[in-house]
Design a protein around this motif. Sequence first.
Motif, PDB file in Angstrom:
ATOM      1  N   THR A  41      50.729  28.563  25.848  1.00 17.69           N
ATOM      2  CA  THR A  41      49.297  28.460  25.550  1.00 17.69           C
ATOM      3  C   THR A  41      48.852  27.020  25.340  1.00 17.69           C
ATOM      4  N   THR A  45      46.405  25.014  27.789  1.00 18.32           N
ATOM      5  CA  THR A  45      45.117  24.562  27.270  1.00 18.32           C
ATOM      6  C   THR A  45      44.926  23.079  27.532  1.00 18.32           C
ATOM      7  N   GLY A  59      37.834  27.786  25.285  1.00 15.97           N
ATOM      8  CA  GLY A  59      38.088  28.606  24.109  1.00 15.97           C
ATOM      9  C   GLY A  59      37.380  29.954  24.146  1.00 15.97           C
ATOM     10  N   PRO A 102      41.679  30.059  19.677  1.00 20.23           N
ATOM     11  CA  PRO A 102      41.409  29.461  20.993  1.00 20.23           C
ATOM     12  C   PRO A 102      40.408  28.321  20.958  1.00 20.23           C
ATOM     13  N   LEU A 240      45.549  31.519  30.505  1.00 19.68           N
ATOM     14  CA  LEU A 240      45.068  31.674  29.132  1.00 19.68           C
ATOM     15  C   LEU A 240      44.301  32.977  28.960  1.00 19.68           C
ATOM     16  N   MET A 245      45.596  35.648  26.101  1.00 23.39           N
ATOM     17  CA  MET A 245      44.584  36.394  25.357  1.00 23.39           C
ATOM     18  C   MET A 245      44.732  37.898  25.468  1.00 23.39           C
TER      19      MET A 245
END
Length: 309
Positions: A41, A45, A59, A102, A240, A245
């Motif tokens: 993650t 990101t 996010g 996030p 992501l 998620m």
Amino acid sequence: MKANSSVTALRPEVVPTRVSSGRPANGLAWGVLGILAFSLTVPMTRIAVQGGLDAALVGTGRAVVAAALAGIALLVFRPPRPRGRQWLSLAVVALGVVLGFPVLTSLALRSVEASHAAVVIALLPAVTAVLSCLRTGERPRRRFWWAAGLGAAAALGFTLLQGGGLGVLRPADLLLLAAVVCCAAGYAEGGVLSRSLGSWQTISWALVLAAPLTLVLSAQRLASGWPQAEPQAWLAFGYLAAVSMFLGFLAWYRGLALGPLVQVSQVQLAQPLLTLAWSVLLLGEHVGVLTVVGGSVVLLCTAIAVRSR
């Protein structure tokens, strides 16, 4: 026959607080699978925000895509809806892992590297253990706390030296610390809720519950135009949204539901090591002997902690 089996597998499961002594590894196995998914993650990101995507959009937008996947699953399998206080628990999960973690990490990773973020995120298992004990009333043995504490200290120590450390708390560090608290609260509450609501149902309902807000926030970020991002940024965003998620939480909450919750949560101690390994492969960061030695200590403490009762 296969279709009926699939539906049965996805029906809400009610899992006892303690797994049977004959199958003690089930919760840990699912927890490890979840952590493997989550370990990517932070690097993903970083790739997304460095590749031209707006941090706030990363996010909230990934939660919108994940909510669409969750909505499809809920429509297809039609599990019972949450009732009463379950909605309050889902709100905690949504605020913690769908919105808080996030968004806060995406904003922080605009100015810090993935290895530096791993320093702060290494505190997550300890915070989760504390909140889990407060939430469930579990009382692990003293050996568990010693192993968990040493593991957290080792994870923090080697990532501190590897990634530049927390000598000065910058705004990004404060964002990451807030993200850890949010995530730990979502983990603890989601682990408890998944025992009665079901593992995949918990994250699915949380995503759907937060969808109106994440959709509005994402639309605001897109009001000025579609972002001109690099292809790898969009690929990272896709990971992501689909894995970090959604799919990762299916495994993680399943592991926490099978439990014991506090012990399974300590599998997170291995996440900083995995994150740094992915950072080497994907971001080109250099990892030396310190990481190997420190990572070995972390994994040893993790093994002791998850076996303690």
